[in-house]
Structure formats: structure tokens, C-alpha cells
Design an enzyme around this catalytic site. Sequence first.
Site, PDB file in Angstrom:
ATOM      1  N   ARG A  21       0.831  -1.213   0.000  1.00  0.00           N
ATOM      2  CA  ARG A  21       0.000   0.000   0.000  1.00  0.00           C
ATOM      3  C   ARG A  21       0.861   1.256   0.000  1.00  0.00           C
ATOM      4  O   ARG A  21       0.571   2.211  -0.706  1.00  0.00           O
ATOM      5  CB  ARG A  21      -0.942   0.004   1.203  1.00  0.00           C
ATOM      6  N   ASN A  39      -6.031  -2.893   2.457  1.00  0.00           N
ATOM      7  CA  ASN A  39      -6.012  -4.345   2.559  1.00  0.00           C
ATOM      8  C   ASN A  39      -7.437  -4.870   2.681  1.00  0.00           C
ATOM      9  O   ASN A  39      -8.265  -4.263   3.352  1.00  0.00           O
ATOM     10  CB  ASN A  39      -5.225  -4.788   3.792  1.00  0.00           C
TER      11      ASN A  39
END
Length: 93
Positions: A21, A39
Site C-alpha cells: 500500500r 487491505n
Amino acid sequence: MTQIRCVKVLVYGMVQGVGFRYYTQQEAHRLGLSGHATNLADGSVEVVAQGESKAVDKLIEWLKSGPRTASVDYIEVYELGSSAANSGSFRAY
């Protein structure tokens, strides 16, 4: 005239716990995109990105392999409405 595009990309593989990320956020900022990376419970990462069409294409290409720390098995790309990621920046959470 600049073509704006918004996509949702689901990224599968070893993509959680490896900085995916964070690196996606850095790449999106570099490309001038807004959106987010988060996520999901199944171990995948959801990326929503909006911006200039060519920049979105570049991010999609980057997501196919991701950062060196990740191992991407495959991605799924979904077109969204042009205002689905209306935040002014790209966030990772």
C-alpha cells in the site's frame, strides 16, 4: 481535453505485510492520481485510482508486478464512474 478515468483494481498474491500500500501510494502520487489502497480480508489489496487516463494506465501496469517486496499473482480491473475517488490525494489505509 484530458480524459479522466477511475478504476478499482484488486491485486492478488503476496501483497499484504510487504509495504504494497505504501509503495502504491508513492507511485500514485508520482503519477498525480487520487484514490486509495487498502487491505482486504481475503489477503488482497484494493486500489481505487482516478486521474488522467494515461496515468491510470501506467499505475495499472505497475500494479501487475508491484514493488520488489511483493509477489503479484494477478489483478482484476473494474471501471468506475468518474467521481468514485473524489478525494484530492491518494491514501493508503
